[in-house]
Design a protein around this motif. Structure first.
Motif, PDB file in Angstrom:
ATOM      1  N   MET A 121       0.936  -1.406  -0.111  1.00  0.00           N
ATOM      2  CA  MET A 121       0.770   0.200   0.246  1.00  0.00           C
ATOM      3  C   MET A 121       0.824   1.174  -0.279  1.00  0.00           C
ATOM      4  O   MET A 121       2.027   1.001   0.505  1.00  0.00           O
ATOM      5  N   LEU A 122       0.407   2.308  -0.514  1.00  0.00           N
ATOM      6  CA  LEU A 122       1.193   3.676  -0.325  1.00  0.00           C
ATOM      7  C   LEU A 122       0.414   4.009   0.800  1.00  0.00           C
ATOM      8  O   LEU A 122       0.238   4.362   0.857  1.00  0.00           O
ATOM      9  N   ILE A 123       2.039   4.880   0.436  1.00  0.00           N
ATOM     10  CA  ILE A 123       1.872   5.674   1.751  1.00  0.00           C
ATOM     11  C   ILE A 123       1.530   7.767   1.725  1.00  0.00           C
ATOM     12  O   ILE A 123       2.253   7.831   1.156  1.00  0.00           O
ATOM     13  N   PHE A 124       0.591   7.809   2.016  1.00  0.00           N
ATOM     14  CA  PHE A 124       0.264   9.422   1.606  1.00  0.00           C
ATOM     15  C   PHE A 124       0.475  10.242   3.060  1.00  0.00           C
ATOM     16  O   PHE A 124       0.490   9.487   3.520  1.00  0.00           O
ATOM     17  N   ALA A 125      -0.055  11.079   2.994  1.00  0.00           N
ATOM     18  CA  ALA A 125       0.323  12.235   4.647  1.00  0.00           C
ATOM     19  C   ALA A 125      -1.247  11.542   5.236  1.00  0.00           C
ATOM     20  O   ALA A 125      -1.238  11.844   6.635  1.00  0.00           O
ATOM     21  N   LYS A 126      -2.148  11.457   4.349  1.00  0.00           N
ATOM     22  CA  LYS A 126      -2.919   9.983   5.147  1.00  0.00           C
ATOM     23  C   LYS A 126      -3.434   9.043   4.292  1.00  0.00           C
ATOM     24  O   LYS A 126      -3.017   8.349   3.212  1.00  0.00           O
ATOM     25  N   ASP A 127      -4.177   7.946   5.409  1.00  0.00           N
ATOM     26  CA  ASP A 127      -4.216   7.140   5.038  1.00  0.00           C
ATOM     27  C   ASP A 127      -4.889   6.878   3.416  1.00  0.00           C
ATOM     28  O   ASP A 127      -6.981   7.372   4.468  1.00  0.00           O
ATOM     29  N   ILE A 128      -5.511   5.990   3.062  1.00  0.00           N
ATOM     30  CA  ILE A 128      -6.153   6.667   1.715  1.00  0.00           C
ATOM     31  C   ILE A 128      -7.381   5.011   1.429  1.00  0.00           C
ATOM     32  O   ILE A 128      -7.952   5.460   1.091  1.00  0.00           O
ATOM     33  N   SER A 129      -7.112   3.867   3.206  1.00  0.00           N
ATOM     34  CA  SER A 129      -7.884   2.994   2.533  1.00  0.00           C
ATOM     35  C   SER A 129      -8.880   3.202   4.231  1.00  0.00           C
ATOM     36  O   SER A 129     -10.079   2.718   4.216  1.00  0.00           O
ATOM     37  N   GLN A 130      -8.321   4.798   4.620  1.00  0.00           N
ATOM     38  CA  GLN A 130      -9.942   5.061   5.741  1.00  0.00           C
ATOM     39  C   GLN A 130     -10.603   5.665   4.599  1.00  0.00           C
ATOM     40  O   GLN A 130     -10.207   6.565   4.307  1.00  0.00           O
ATOM     41  N   ARG A 131     -12.128   5.642   5.689  1.00  0.00           N
ATOM     42  CA  ARG A 131     -12.984   6.190   4.951  1.00  0.00           C
ATOM     43  C   ARG A 131     -14.134   7.286   6.159  1.00  0.00           C
ATOM     44  O   ARG A 131     -14.648   8.381   6.514  1.00  0.00           O
ATOM     45  N   ASP A 132     -14.327   6.504   7.237  1.00  0.00           N
ATOM     46  CA  ASP A 132     -14.923   6.837   8.498  1.00  0.00           C
ATOM     47  C   ASP A 132     -14.432   8.162   9.763  1.00  0.00           C
ATOM     48  O   ASP A 132     -13.742   7.866  10.496  1.00  0.00           O
ATOM     49  N   PHE A 133     -13.830   9.112   8.918  1.00  0.00           N
ATOM     50  CA  PHE A 133     -13.823  10.226   9.537  1.00  0.00           C
ATOM     51  C   PHE A 133     -14.258  10.774  10.211  1.00  0.00           C
ATOM     52  O   PHE A 133     -15.659  11.166   9.988  1.00  0.00           O
ATOM     53  N   VAL A 134     -13.728  11.265  11.904  1.00  0.00           N
ATOM     54  CA  VAL A 134     -14.751  11.982  12.638  1.00  0.00           C
ATOM     55  C   VAL A 134     -14.537  13.140  13.399  1.00  0.00           C
ATOM     56  O   VAL A 134     -12.885  13.391  13.229  1.00  0.00           O
ATOM     57  N   HIS A 135     -14.621  13.974  13.078  1.00  0.00           N
ATOM     58  CA  HIS A 135     -14.924  15.251  14.189  1.00  0.00           C
ATOM     59  C   HIS A 135     -14.769  15.752  15.110  1.00  0.00           C
ATOM     60  O   HIS A 135     -16.602  15.376  14.957  1.00  0.00           O
ATOM     61  N   SER A 136     -14.746  15.778  16.270  1.00  0.00           N
ATOM     62  CA  SER A 136     -15.178  16.452  17.014  1.00  0.00           C
ATOM     63  C   SER A 136     -16.036  16.907  17.792  1.00  0.00           C
ATOM     64  O   SER A 136     -16.752  17.524  17.990  1.00  0.00           O
ATOM     65  N   ALA A 137     -15.608  19.015  16.230  1.00  0.00           N
ATOM     66  CA  ALA A 137     -16.729  19.981  16.669  1.00  0.00           C
ATOM     67  C   ALA A 137     -18.351  19.332  15.304  1.00  0.00           C
ATOM     68  O   ALA A 137     -18.736  20.270  15.336  1.00  0.00           O
ATOM     69  N   GLU A 138     -18.243  18.351  15.126  1.00  0.00           N
ATOM     70  CA  GLU A 138     -18.932  18.258  14.477  1.00  0.00           C
ATOM     71  C   GLU A 138     -20.467  17.741  14.518  1.00  0.00           C
ATOM     72  O   GLU A 138     -21.472  19.379  14.097  1.00  0.00           O
ATOM     73  N   ASP A 139     -20.768  18.477  15.468  1.00  0.00           N
ATOM     74  CA  ASP A 139     -21.844  18.361  16.491  1.00  0.00           C
ATOM     75  C   ASP A 139     -22.097  19.392  16.989  1.00  0.00           C
ATOM     76  O   ASP A 139     -23.426  20.429  16.721  1.00  0.00           O
ATOM     77  N   ARG A 140     -20.910  20.686  16.512  1.00  0.00           N
ATOM     78  CA  ARG A 140     -21.172  21.613  17.185  1.00  0.00           C
ATOM     79  C   ARG A 140     -21.095  22.915  15.634  1.00  0.00           C
ATOM     80  O   ARG A 140     -21.986  24.000  16.360  1.00  0.00           O
ATOM     81  N   ASP A 141     -20.391  22.927  14.831  1.00  0.00           N
ATOM     82  CA  ASP A 141     -20.354  23.055  14.303  1.00  0.00           C
ATOM     83  C   ASP A 141     -20.677  23.063  12.365  1.00  0.00           C
ATOM     84  O   ASP A 141     -19.739  21.532  12.258  1.00  0.00           O
TER      85      ASP A 141
END
Length: 259
Positions: free
Chosen positions: A1-21
């Motif tokens: 697997m190629l290493i980018f700045a972020k894992d291209i095999s991941q999709r379920d990203f979460v941000h802690s501020a989503e519910d507020r912003d």
């Protein structure tokens, strides 16, 4: 697997501020709609198919091979290469690009190993991903049914600029050149390197020496220097660098949004 700045095999990203912003939630929902691995892999596959067709055509004395499904061939092959792969064509020839594509596609098929990308790889991937994103977004405008075979997202247009900002570790192949996109996340580094080079040249240094000295300050790797000098590409820069299997090569997208 190629290493980018972020894992291209991941999709379920979460941000802690989503519910507020709401803006953050909208942005992260967009990120979750993408298929990053497919975007990269489809770009490589398209580039390989196109380039392989052209090289076979050239080898066949500029006549369509008997087993070719391609209906049209460019009359100006070098012009086609420059137009289709505007960054890659500046620094490497079609044969070297073909070799790079074979290496990158093979690595994409391996999920048990991780390979580090150098500047030559990142440059070719940039052109390849740009082409598939343009094709996909164009098909989406015509009909979602037409775009379904490529399936780079959940029927959402892909923002190429944003994708590069998130997944490319740097754009050092663009130093002293003007990109077609803002690439805000990488812009500061590019401008600082260019300013350092220009200041040294203003002091009378030769361009190559100015580049070499700036590279020490900004930690440009050897492949970047080699590429920017436009030296002939040695085999070692075509190859990928393997990373130990117990390492953690990725930074996840969690907690990151565009400013």
């Amino acid at each position: 697997m190629l290493i980018f700045a972020k894992d291209i095999s991941q999709r379920d990203f979460v941000h802690s501020a989503e519910d507020r912003d709401p803006d953050i939630k909208e942005y992260m929902s967009y990120q979750r709609s993408l298929f990053p691995y497919t975007i990269v892999r489809a770009g490589l596959d398209l580039a390989y198919k196109e380039l392989d067709d052209i090289l076979n055509y050239v080898e066949n004395d500029n006549q369509p091979p008997a087993d070719s499904n391609r209906q049209e061939y460019p009359s100006d092959i070098p012009g086609w290469y420059r137009t289709r792969f505007p960054w890659t064509s500046v620094f490497i020839n079609m044969e070297d690009m073909h070799n790079l594509l074979v290496i990158l596609i093979k690595a994409m098929d391996s999920f048990r190993t991780h390979e580090k990308l150098n500047t030559y790889h990142l440059m070719l991937l940039y052109d390849s991903v740009h082409n598939i994103v343009e094709l996909y977004n164009g098909l989406l405008k015509e009909s979602q049914e037409k775009a379904r075979d490529i399936h780079l997202s959940q029927s959402t247009p892909v923002d190429f600029d944003d994708f590069v900002n998130n997944y490319w570790p740097h754009l050092d192949f663009m130093i002293l050149s003007q990109p077609d996109y803002e690439h805000a996340r990488h812009l500061k580094r590019k401008q600082e390197i260019e300013l350092a080079i220009q200041q040294r040249m203003a002091d009378g240094e030769e361009p190559i020496k100015a580049l070499a000295e700036a590279s020490e300050t900004f930690e440009l790797d050897e492949s970047s220097l080699h590429l920017l000098r436009r030296d002939k590409v040695p085999q070692k820069f075509l190859e990928l660098e393997s990373v130990p299997p117990n390492s953690k090569p990725y930074d996840l997208l969690d907690e990151e949004i565009q400013g």
